[in-house]
Design an enzyme around this catalytic site. Structure first.
Site, PDB file in Angstrom:
ATOM      1  N   SER A  63      -2.921   0.082   3.450  1.00 48.21           N
ATOM      2  CA  SER A  63      -1.916   0.648   2.541  1.00 48.21           C
ATOM      3  C   SER A  63      -2.491   0.937   1.152  1.00 48.21           C
ATOM      4  CB  SER A  63      -0.733  -0.319   2.403  1.00 48.21           C
ATOM      5  OG  SER A  63      -0.213  -0.638   3.666  1.00 48.21           O
TER       6      SER A  63
HETATM    7  N1  SAM Z   1      -1.588  -4.705   5.868  1.00 47.78           N
HETATM    8  C1  SAM Z   1      -2.622  -3.884   6.453  1.00 47.78           C
HETATM    9  C2  SAM Z   1      -3.890  -3.904   5.665  1.00 47.78           C
HETATM   10  O1  SAM Z   1      -3.918  -4.502   4.587  1.00 47.78           O
HETATM   11  O2  SAM Z   1      -4.870  -3.318   6.161  1.00 47.78           O
HETATM   12  C3  SAM Z   1      -2.184  -2.464   6.688  1.00 47.78           C
HETATM   13  C4  SAM Z   1      -1.135  -2.365   7.699  1.00 47.78           C
HETATM   14  S1  SAM Z   1      -0.879  -0.806   8.438  1.00 47.78           S
HETATM   15  C5  SAM Z   1      -0.044   0.070   7.176  1.00 47.78           C
HETATM   16  C6  SAM Z   1       0.386  -1.291   9.577  1.00 47.78           C
HETATM   17  C7  SAM Z   1      -0.100  -2.109  10.734  1.00 47.78           C
HETATM   18  O3  SAM Z   1       1.031  -2.585  11.453  1.00 47.78           O
HETATM   19  C8  SAM Z   1      -0.944  -1.333  11.730  1.00 47.78           C
HETATM   20  O4  SAM Z   1      -2.197  -1.918  11.845  1.00 47.78           O
HETATM   21  C9  SAM Z   1      -0.130  -1.434  13.039  1.00 47.78           C
HETATM   22  O5  SAM Z   1      -0.939  -1.530  14.185  1.00 47.78           O
HETATM   23  C10 SAM Z   1       0.644  -2.700  12.795  1.00 47.78           C
HETATM   24  N2  SAM Z   1       1.855  -2.885  13.621  1.00 47.78           N
HETATM   25  C11 SAM Z   1       2.783  -1.976  13.989  1.00 47.78           C
HETATM   26  N3  SAM Z   1       3.740  -2.569  14.723  1.00 47.78           N
HETATM   27  C12 SAM Z   1       3.409  -3.889  14.818  1.00 47.78           C
HETATM   28  C13 SAM Z   1       3.990  -5.025  15.448  1.00 47.78           C
HETATM   29  N4  SAM Z   1       5.123  -4.965  16.142  1.00 47.78           N
HETATM   30  N5  SAM Z   1       3.357  -6.201  15.323  1.00 47.78           N
HETATM   31  C14 SAM Z   1       2.213  -6.323  14.637  1.00 47.78           C
HETATM   32  N6  SAM Z   1       1.595  -5.285  14.037  1.00 47.78           N
HETATM   33  C15 SAM Z   1       2.192  -4.086  14.105  1.00 47.78           C
END
Ligand code: SAM
Length: 218
Positions: A63
């Site tokens: 993000s």
């Molecule tokens: N916080 C992260 C970082 O600092 O790199 C960035 C997160 S990215 C915007 C969103 C993440 O949420 C993705 O890696 C995606 O695979 C994950 N995601 C989506 N649905 C999810 C779920 N139900 N459980 C866990 N992770 C999930």
């Protein structure tokens, strides 16, 4: 030669984060401390302090630094806080929170990203973070209750398991919206056993939260 990563990181905090209203000194210090370039592939490291999300593996993103700081400030983490992050991605936001709280649990849906996040955190010696691969919309019941839950992906509604894994007084910060890529950042506070309040914070655009209590995979 360009400025060092440390110089760019300090500039990022001044020009992208503090200047937009994030003022908690602990949050600003954590953002000055954690090297965002270490959570990116080598080829993307040069972009680490740009004012935007960046691509990581599996078609996901790390993000924008401002939104990471904003969400963490909105959670008011105390040094003794136990925190859950849903959507660990590269591990960067979990790393920032690990500098502010006592323990961070983070769940990532893609096993390869979870493994990468574990490696990134271990390489920096951030030992108070545990990463699990799985569906974070169900939370991490064995580790609950949490003082704060941060969801780094956008879902159609507030997942019930996450509300019920909050401690009384705990807060859940998450993007919620009827469209897959556009949401309102929302803060849910648990004020009693079955009492919750909800506040609308701002408009955001996160990747979709996919899981039992989120969007369907297709
Ligand atoms: N916080 C992260 C970082 O600092 O790199 C960035 C997160 S990215 C915007 C969103 C993440 O949420 C993705 O890696 C995606 O695979 C994950 N995601 C989506 N649905 C999810 C779920 N139900 N459980 C866990 N992770 C999930």
């Amino acid at each position: 030669m360009g400025d060092s990563f440390a110089t760019r990181r300090r500039r990022m905090v001044d020009t992208q984060i503090a200047s937009r209203g994030v003022s908690d000194p602990r949050v600003l210090e954590a953002m000055r401390t954690v090297p965002r370039e270490r959570f990116l592939a080598k080829a993307a490291a040069e972009l680490a302090y740009e004012d935007r999300p960046l691509s990581i593996a599996e078609g996901q993103t790390i993000s924008q630094p401002f939104i990471v700081a904003y969400m963490i400030e909105a959670a008011s983490l105390r040094p003794d806080a136990r925190v859950l992050e849903v959507g660990a991605g590269s591990g960067y936001a979990a790393a920032v929170m690990s500098r502010l709280a006592s323990h961070v649990y983070a769940i990532e849906r893609y096993p390869a990203l979870a493994e990468g996040a574990r490696r990134n955190l271990a390489a920096l010696g951030y030992a108070n973070v545990e990463i699990r691969a799985g569906d974070g919309t169900l939370g991490w019941p064995e580790a609950a209750p949490f003082d704060a839950v941060i969801v780094s992906a956008g879902g159609p509604q507030v997942p019930d398991p996450l509300k019920h894994q909050l401690a009384i007084g705990g807060v859940l910060i998450l993007p919620v919206g009827g469209e897959r890529h556009s949401q309102r950042l929302t803060r849910v506070t648990r004020t009693g056993e079955d009492r919750f309040t909800e506040e609308d914070l701002c408009s955001v655009a996160f990747v979709p939260l996919i899981g039992k209590e989120g969007w369907r995979e297709d």
